[in-house]
Every structure is written in structure tokens, then in C-alpha cells.
Design an enzyme around this catalytic site. Sequence first.
Site, PDB file in Angstrom:
ATOM      1  CB  SER A  18      38.298   4.526 113.398  1.00  0.00           C
ATOM      2  OG  SER A  18      38.006   5.822 113.875  1.00  0.00           O
ATOM      3  CB  THR A  19      42.869   7.217 110.767  1.00  0.00           C
ATOM      4  OG1 THR A  19      44.000   6.609 111.412  1.00  0.00           O
ATOM      5  CG2 THR A  19      42.302   8.317 111.659  1.00  0.00           C
ATOM      6  N   GLY A  22      39.736  -0.556 112.061  1.00  0.00           N
ATOM      7  CA  GLY A  22      38.931   0.533 112.613  1.00  0.00           C
ATOM      8  C   GLY A  22      38.187   1.302 111.554  1.00  0.00           C
ATOM      9  CE1 TYR A  44      48.462  -6.181 119.333  1.00  0.00           C
ATOM     10  CE2 TYR A  44      48.750  -8.541 118.975  1.00  0.00           C
ATOM     11  CZ  TYR A  44      48.039  -7.383 118.776  1.00  0.00           C
ATOM     12  OH  TYR A  44      46.888  -7.408 118.023  1.00  0.00           O
TER      13      TYR A  44
END
Length: 264
Positions: free
Chosen positions: A15-16, A20, A154
Site C-alpha cells: 500500500s505504498t 493500495g 499475471y
Amino acid sequence: MQIDLSGRHALITGSTAGIGLAIARGLANAGAEVVVNGRTQSRVDEAIRQVRNAVPGASVSGVAADLGSAEGARVLFDAVPETDILVNNMGIFGPQDFFDIDDEEWERYFQVNVMSGVRVARHYARGMRDRGWGRIQFLGSESSYNIPAGMIHYGVTKTAVVSLARGLAKALAGTGVTVNSILPGLTRSEGVESMLEGMARERGKSVEEVGAEFVMENRPSSIIQRMAEVDEVASMSVYAASPQASATTGAALRVEGGIIDFIS
């Protein structure tokens, strides 16, 4: 609808930045005590600063830990033994030809995109179940259904994440703990914004114009015909974390602008 998460603790993995970080801001704005997570302390510190700037008075802290390994997950568990709201956002993506993806890369994607969520959900769901309340979310993708030919690894991991959320919801039936996946589509995060700026310079157009063109070139079934903003995805997450969402569980909540071309 007034969502009040006062007294609740929320943990958002990866979450940086991007979605997020937007979710962390949204949950903090709703009154939750928020823990952000990233791989490096400098990124975590910057995320904390951004949440506090966006939400004055927010209760926010952070843990630097790489959840792509069991060892990294233990660092997080030692620092944050329990939580009420868990958002499994950590993930990686990138275009690559299927025939060039070796076993090691497949394993890396599986560890980061799938097993990181397995590890943290397995740990935190027990306490939620015992307390009779909890919210668990997994960030999937419209690529869970529309597997991209150029990012098969992915798409496969995101399909696994949606299945994981559905199965865990069943495992926690009747406990007061809800589990959902959230499916963004093309979203204007920091990385995408940088890409669009380069394309805008090349084409002599605005970022907004290029973004709309990119969507129609790559996801022509989009109904909104533009990229979503990170805060639009975060709004769905905040709702799914709320007391008002108590009957929403086992669902794949779509925030992809109608790209997925079926009714459900």
C-alpha cells in the site's frame, strides 16, 4: 450512506502507492486505524506521510516487510498480530511473452500474487472468526476473466486470487467475517500515469486524451471508455470493509468500467 470505521484496525498490503495507497487513505478517512505495508522502510514512511497529509489526524503506522516469502510475512505478524480489516493488495504485473516465462518467473508471480494473500489471510482470519467480525478483501483484476495474451502469468494468478476469496468466504460461513475480491480494470496509478505522460508527449495530446485512446485500443469493451481513478477503486474497498456490507461476501466486486463482457 455514512461509513464509520472508528475503532476498527485495517491492514493494507502493498500500500505504498497506487490503489493500495488510495485504499489506505479511504479507510483512514472513514475512521479506521490504518497500517500500510511495503517492501522498504523509505516507501512505507512516505506512504504514512501521504495518508496523514490527506487525512489530518489519521491514525496510521506502517511495517516494511516483503510478503512474497514466509519469512517476510512473519515480520508483519510480529509487528501486527491482529486486524479487523485485511486488504490483500500486494501484487506484481508486467508484459511478457508466454514462451519466455520460465519456471522461476511463474513461481515468483505465484508467491507474490497468490501466496502473500494466503499467508496473511490464514493468519488474520482466525482472530476475526474468534471475535465474530472481520472484513477480508483480495485485489483481483478484470484480467482474472479476460486473460491477457501478453500477461498470461499475471492473469492466471489473478484468477487464483478470485477463487481463493470465494473459497475462504465459504470456509468462514456464518462467522461474521466477509471475504470478497475486488476487480479493477485499467486504473490510472502512478506507473500508468508515467506511461501516459510519455505517450502524450509523443502524440502531442493531453494525458486524458491518450488515456482514453489507450483504453479503447487495449480494452475496447470498456463502457466508461476511460481509465478508472485509484480513488474510484478505493471507494468499493471502503464499502466492502464497512458494517453496511455485512451481506456482501463471496463476491467478485467489479470496478472495471464494464470491460468484462458478461452479465453477473
